[in-house]
Design a protein around this motif. Structure first.
Motif, PDB file in Angstrom:
ATOM      1  N   ALA A   9      33.131 119.173 104.477  1.00 12.80           N
ATOM      2  CA  ALA A   9      31.952 119.275 103.618  1.00 12.80           C
ATOM      3  C   ALA A   9      31.353 117.904 103.327  1.00 12.80           C
TER       4      ALA A   9
ATOM      5  N   VAL B  22      27.498 116.820 103.787  1.00 10.81           N
ATOM      6  CA  VAL B  22      26.689 116.331 102.659  1.00 10.81           C
ATOM      7  C   VAL B  22      26.124 114.942 102.950  1.00 10.81           C
TER       8      VAL B  22
ATOM      9  N   VAL C 127      29.495 122.871  98.719  1.00 13.97           N
ATOM     10  CA  VAL C 127      29.354 123.098 100.159  1.00 13.97           C
ATOM     11  C   VAL C 127      30.674 123.636 100.725  1.00 13.97           C
ATOM     12  N   GLN C 128      31.802 123.041 100.315  1.00 20.96           N
ATOM     13  CA  GLN C 128      33.107 123.525 100.775  1.00 20.96           C
ATOM     14  C   GLN C 128      33.317 124.979 100.367  1.00 20.96           C
TER      15      GLN C 128
ATOM     16  N   GLU D 244      31.124 127.309  99.750  1.00 22.07           N
ATOM     17  CA  GLU D 244      30.269 128.219 100.520  1.00 22.07           C
ATOM     18  C   GLU D 244      30.731 128.330 101.976  1.00 22.07           C
TER      19      GLU D 244
END
Length: 193
Positions: free
Chosen positions: A37, A41, A65-66, A68
């Motif tokens: 992630a 990012v 982000v991780q 999701e």
């Protein structure tokens, strides 16, 4: 039956990228590898500023982000292991503030985050005499890399199925040990771990 989630973690220079690539190439029928992630990012242009508030913001973004990426993987019908390039609480090792604030900001607990994962494989960062190399992409010198690795050991210490793979002078031996652990975690092999 839900998919099993495994974290591959460790400090800078520990060999995560190489082990993930080996798993991707040689275990493709058994493992889905999630991208890191933080790379998504920062590679997408998220500001990388030194101020505390900016570092906290970056870690919150990485966490989400991780989260999701894992949601997508876990919702995808498959019997493959989900191999995560770091886990949701790896960011705690990079968090500039208090530990409790990390979890409060993310509306979660350490217990909830540890429970997400079936196992954690921690690759130790090598010392300078045991193979650590600073390159153009790595910003950490050996002392900082070792400090981050130590913080990651602390972050994951309470996971009931944490496996630590120490550095060896021969990286291929270290990678072999990590891949062997993954093989033992495949469906039908759980009892051997």
């Amino acid at each position: 039956m839900p998919r099993r989630r495994i974290v591959l973690t460790g400090g800078p220079g520990a060999g995560k990228t190489a082990v993930l690539e080996l798993a991707r190439r040689h275990m493709a029928h058994h493992v889905d590898v999630l991208h890191e992630a933080a790379s998504i990012v920062f590679g997408g242009g998220f500001p990388r500023l030194p101020e505390t508030w900016a570092r906290e913001s970056a870690q919150r973004a990485i966490y989400h982000v991780q989260d999701e990426l894992e949601r997508i993987a876990m919702a995808t019908p498959s019997d493959k292991l989900v191999l995560c390039d770091r886990g949701t609480i790896d960011g705690l090792a990079y968090w500039p503030g208090e530990r409790d604030r990390f979890f409060a900001e993310l509306h979660t607990t350490v217990e909830a985050e540890l429970a997400r994962y079936d196992a954690v494989i921690h690759l130790r960062t090598p010392s300078e005499t045991n193979g650590y190399r600073k390159d153009l992409l790595r910003i950490e010198d050996v002392k900082l890399a070792e400090a981050i690795d130590q913080r990651l050991l602390e972050v994951w210490k309470d996971h009931p199925r944490r496996y630590v793979v120490e550095s060896t002078p021969d990286f291929f031996e270290k990678a072999r040990r990590a891949i062997a652990l993954l093989h033992q975690m495949l469906p039908g092999e759980v009892a051997k771990v």
